[in-house]
Scaffold this motif. Structure first.
Motif, PDB file in Angstrom:
ATOM      1  N   ASN A   4       0.845  -1.194   0.000  1.00  0.00           N
ATOM      2  CA  ASN A   4       0.000   0.000   0.000  1.00  0.00           C
ATOM      3  C   ASN A   4       0.881   1.244   0.000  1.00  0.00           C
ATOM      4  O   ASN A   4       1.802   1.366   0.759  1.00  0.00           O
ATOM      5  CB  ASN A   4      -0.955   0.005   1.193  1.00  0.00           C
ATOM      6  N   THR A   5       0.541   2.180  -0.896  1.00  0.00           N
ATOM      7  CA  THR A   5       1.319   3.401  -0.989  1.00  0.00           C
ATOM      8  C   THR A   5       0.637   4.501  -0.200  1.00  0.00           C
ATOM      9  O   THR A   5      -0.577   4.524  -0.042  1.00  0.00           O
ATOM     10  CB  THR A   5       1.465   3.840  -2.456  1.00  0.00           C
ATOM     11  N   ARG A   7      -0.544   8.203   0.068  1.00  0.00           N
ATOM     12  CA  ARG A   7      -0.877   9.356  -0.767  1.00  0.00           C
ATOM     13  C   ARG A   7      -0.565  10.628   0.014  1.00  0.00           C
ATOM     14  O   ARG A   7      -0.900  10.741   1.184  1.00  0.00           O
ATOM     15  CB  ARG A   7      -2.354   9.341  -1.157  1.00  0.00           C
ATOM     16  N   LEU A   8       0.045  11.599  -0.655  1.00  0.00           N
ATOM     17  CA  LEU A   8       0.459  12.838  -0.022  1.00  0.00           C
ATOM     18  C   LEU A   8      -0.531  13.955  -0.311  1.00  0.00           C
ATOM     19  O   LEU A   8      -1.071  14.040  -1.416  1.00  0.00           O
ATOM     20  CB  LEU A   8       1.831  13.268  -0.549  1.00  0.00           C
ATOM     21  N   THR A   9      -0.749  14.812   0.674  1.00  0.00           N
ATOM     22  CA  THR A   9      -1.480  16.045   0.427  1.00  0.00           C
ATOM     23  C   THR A   9      -0.505  17.029  -0.212  1.00  0.00           C
ATOM     24  O   THR A   9       0.707  16.785  -0.245  1.00  0.00           O
ATOM     25  CB  THR A   9      -2.034  16.636   1.738  1.00  0.00           C
ATOM     26  N   TYR A  10      -1.008  18.156  -0.701  1.00  0.00           N
ATOM     27  CA  TYR A  10      -0.111  19.093  -1.376  1.00  0.00           C
ATOM     28  C   TYR A  10       0.977  19.644  -0.451  1.00  0.00           C
ATOM     29  O   TYR A  10       2.152  19.676  -0.839  1.00  0.00           O
ATOM     30  CB  TYR A  10      -0.892  20.243  -2.018  1.00  0.00           C
ATOM     31  N   TYR A  13       3.477  16.949  -0.075  1.00  0.00           N
ATOM     32  CA  TYR A  13       4.208  16.801  -1.329  1.00  0.00           C
ATOM     33  C   TYR A  13       5.322  17.839  -1.441  1.00  0.00           C
ATOM     34  O   TYR A  13       6.441  17.525  -1.831  1.00  0.00           O
ATOM     35  CB  TYR A  13       3.226  16.921  -2.499  1.00  0.00           C
ATOM     36  N   SER A  47       6.179  12.348  -7.881  1.00  0.00           N
ATOM     37  CA  SER A  47       5.045  11.537  -7.473  1.00  0.00           C
ATOM     38  C   SER A  47       4.342  12.107  -6.245  1.00  0.00           C
ATOM     39  O   SER A  47       4.980  12.703  -5.378  1.00  0.00           O
ATOM     40  CB  SER A  47       5.519  10.114  -7.162  1.00  0.00           C
ATOM     41  N   TYR A  48       3.037  11.909  -6.163  1.00  0.00           N
ATOM     42  CA  TYR A  48       2.244  12.296  -4.999  1.00  0.00           C
ATOM     43  C   TYR A  48       2.100  11.133  -4.014  1.00  0.00           C
ATOM     44  O   TYR A  48       1.146  11.089  -3.239  1.00  0.00           O
ATOM     45  CB  TYR A  48       0.858  12.780  -5.416  1.00  0.00           C
ATOM     46  N   SER A  49       3.003  10.186  -4.074  1.00  0.00           N
ATOM     47  CA  SER A  49       3.005   9.076  -3.123  1.00  0.00           C
ATOM     48  C   SER A  49       4.448   8.739  -2.779  1.00  0.00           C
ATOM     49  O   SER A  49       5.381   9.168  -3.452  1.00  0.00           O
ATOM     50  CB  SER A  49       2.301   7.860  -3.712  1.00  0.00           C
TER      51      SER A  49
END
Length: 126
Positions: A4-5, A7-10, A13, A47-49
């Motif tokens: 499972n990756t 996910r980043l918020t802005y 990020y 990437s956003y992850s």
């Protein structure tokens, strides 16, 4: 993070993008680990992850607050003193490492003040 990756918020990020430049494998936008004769763009920088294992294990722990927010989501807490994210060492942890020492010192001083005040009052009661 097996399978499972994250996910980043802005804002996360942007913080990760700043940390990518501290990675020892980052060379002008390219990843030295993925270089097989031709240049390859660093995947973590676009990437956003969190997909780079090296970044997750070696670079991310340098920013303790971001690491706690991303990797220890179930266990991370906000410090009661400064509000920063941290991973408590026990289920009673309220303060991050930086604030714990100052809070402990303040509580010890207040306790000693109270002990001296009580001792002074008992000495006057003959």
């Amino acid at each position: 993070m097996t399978g499972n990756t994250v996910r980043l918020t802005y804002p996360q990020y942007r913080a990760v993008r700043r940390l990518v430049h501290e990675c020892c494998n980052y060379d002008g936008g390219n990843c030295l680990l993925l270089d097989d004769g031709e240049e390859c763009v660093c995947p973590q920088s676009i990437s956003y992850s969190l997909i780079c294992r090296w970044f997750r294990e070696a670079v991310l722990p340098t920013d303790k607050g971001l690491c706690a927010a991303l990797l220890h989501r179930g266990r991370a807490r906000h410090c009661a003193e400064c509000g920063a994210m941290f991973v408590p060492r026990s289920n009673r942890g309220k303060y991050c490492d930086e604030c714990a020492a100052t809070v402990r010192r303040k509580q010890k001083a207040a306790s000693e003040r109270e002990r001296r005040r009580r001792g002074h009052l008992e000495a006057e009661k003959p």
